[in-house]
Design an enzyme around this catalytic site. Structure first.
Site, PDB file in Angstrom:
ATOM      1  N   ARG A 240      33.387  44.162  38.964  1.00  0.00           N
ATOM      2  CA  ARG A 240      34.159  43.133  38.261  1.00  0.00           C
ATOM      3  C   ARG A 240      33.293  42.580  37.125  1.00  0.00           C
ATOM      4  NH1 ARG A 240      37.765  45.160  40.492  1.00  0.00           N
ATOM      5  NH2 ARG A 240      39.308  44.265  41.898  1.00  0.00           N
ATOM      6  N   GLU A 269      39.956  40.526  30.799  1.00  0.00           N
ATOM      7  CA  GLU A 269      40.608  41.831  30.599  1.00  0.00           C
ATOM      8  C   GLU A 269      42.040  41.629  30.168  1.00  0.00           C
ATOM      9  OE1 GLU A 269      40.017  44.167  34.142  1.00  0.00           O
ATOM     10  OE2 GLU A 269      37.863  44.198  33.862  1.00  0.00           O
ATOM     11  N   HIS A 288      39.065  49.461  32.611  1.00  0.00           N
ATOM     12  CA  HIS A 288      39.212  49.249  34.065  1.00  0.00           C
ATOM     13  C   HIS A 288      40.073  50.355  34.702  1.00  0.00           C
ATOM     14  CE1 HIS A 288      39.233  45.950  37.390  1.00  0.00           C
ATOM     15  NE2 HIS A 288      39.176  47.162  37.902  1.00  0.00           N
TER      16      HIS A 288
HETATM   17  C1  DGY Z   1      39.956  47.817  42.696  1.00  0.00           C
HETATM   18  O1  DGY Z   1      40.615  48.512  43.459  1.00  0.00           O
HETATM   19  O2  DGY Z   1      39.486  46.724  43.008  1.00  0.00           O
HETATM   20  C2  DGY Z   1      39.764  48.385  41.339  1.00  0.00           C
HETATM   21  O3  DGY Z   1      39.017  47.560  40.537  1.00  0.00           O
HETATM   22  C3  DGY Z   1      41.111  48.704  40.746  1.00  0.00           C
HETATM   23  O4  DGY Z   1      41.006  49.841  39.970  1.00  0.00           O
END
Ligand code: DGY
Length: 323
Positions: A240, A269, A288
């Site tokens: 993240r 984002e 992402h």
């Molecule tokens: C998640 O699954 O947390 C990812 O970041 C999504 O692609």
């Protein structure tokens, strides 16, 4: 005839993945694939909903939960659930589900691809050819850094971290990791070595963050942390954006404190195309897409559908987030 439960899906998802839900629920869906549902619409829908099929861009907070009297389940299309106030949901008796396991290998593939692209300057080199800049072969043209036999330091050695470590063994890499707890399976099976955060920063050529966003990991990567890394180090983030102080990262890259960064995630984002990080040649930036393969995204949607259907039918969901 009894009324079917009401389920709201916050994005357009492949219709065929909704089969388990269609059997038992009345489904309403936001119709856009790339534009998130507006907050007001989500709040209105939550008032009626027994189940919510959510994305990581939807904030499921106390305000929403307080206005959702029938809500029984929130199932997130992601393994991460930092967009959901788990404590508040649990207090209200709302079950929260995520999508672990089905996305592990796909996300590990992308993470390793990002590491390789950054180390070997793949994006920069491909643009160089397409932009007609390639005049001649040259000894150091687009020379990057080796990956094989180097040291990878994985921060967050859960399922995805272990899958990245497995890929690193194929490149004869020395594997270090830092995690809340020891991962003895990764140590035994992959030869990963558990070290302190400090040692990992000092010794790794590639620092790969896969730790979930929590109070402990928020802003973990500060200016001080980047200064502890090797000047040749490459930082990869596929967890993240908020685990990184992005201004500190930008400075570290500009001032040569570290040598490059591969980023699949950002604090905000989508990141603005004007963001200073995107002007840097030594940054590879992705939108992402860690778990974004057709196969995996469909499997994730199917798992979310089954989880909601199970809860609404009084059964145990397959993957539940524990408070
Ligand atoms: C998640 O699954 O947390 C990812 O970041 C999504 O692609």
């Amino acid at each position: 005839m009894t009324k079917k439960p009401y389920v709201f899906i916050t994005r357009k998802v492949p219709d065929e993945t909704l089969a388990p839900l269609k059997e038992i629920a009345e489904i309403h869906s936001w119709t856009e694939e790339e534009i998130p549902v507006p907050r007001e619409t989500l709040l209105e829908e939550a008032k009626k909903a027994d189940g919510l099929f959510t994305m990581l861009s939807d904030k499921i907070d106390t305000k929403l939960l307080d206005h959702a009297p029938n809500l029984k389940v929130v199932a997130n299309l992601a393994v991460g659930y930092d967009n959901i106030d788990i404590a508040a949901a649990t207090e209200k008796g709302v079950v929260v589900c995520n999508t672990p396991d089905v996305l592990t290998d796909t996300t590990a593939d992308l993470t390793f691809a990002l590491l390789m692209a950054t180390a070997r300057r793949i994006v920069e080199a491909a643009d160089y050819v397409k932009e007609g800049k390639w005049q001649n072969w040259a000894p150091l043209l687009m020379a990057g850094s080796d990956i094989h036999h180097k040291t990878i330091g994985i921060v967050g050695m859960g399922r995805i971290g272990s899958a990245v470590a497995k890929r690193a063994t194929g490149f004869d890499m020395n594997i270090l990791y830092y995690n809340r707890s020891r991962n003895e399976t990764a140590e035994k099976q992959l030869g990963a070595k558990y070290v302190s955060f400090h040692t990992l920063l000092e010794q790794s050529d590639y620092i790969v963050c896969l730790a979930p966003l929590t109070k402990e990991t928020e802003n973990l990567f500060t200016s001080e942390v980047f200064h502890k890394m090797k000047r040749s180090a490459i930082f990869i983030n596929a967890s993240r954006g908020a685990v990184v102080d992005e201004t500190a990262l930008q400075r570290a890259l500009e001032e040569g404190v570290i040598s490059g960064a591969g980023l699949d995630v950002f604090k905000e984002e989508p990141i603005s195309s004007e963001h200073p990080l995107l002007r840097l040649k030594n940054v590879v930036a992705l939108p992402h897409i860690g778990s974004s393969s057709m196969e995996t995204r469909k499997e994730m949607c199917e798992l979310v559908s089954r989880n909601i259907a199970n809860v609404l039918c009084g059964k145990k969901p397959e993957t539940v987030v524990e408070a």
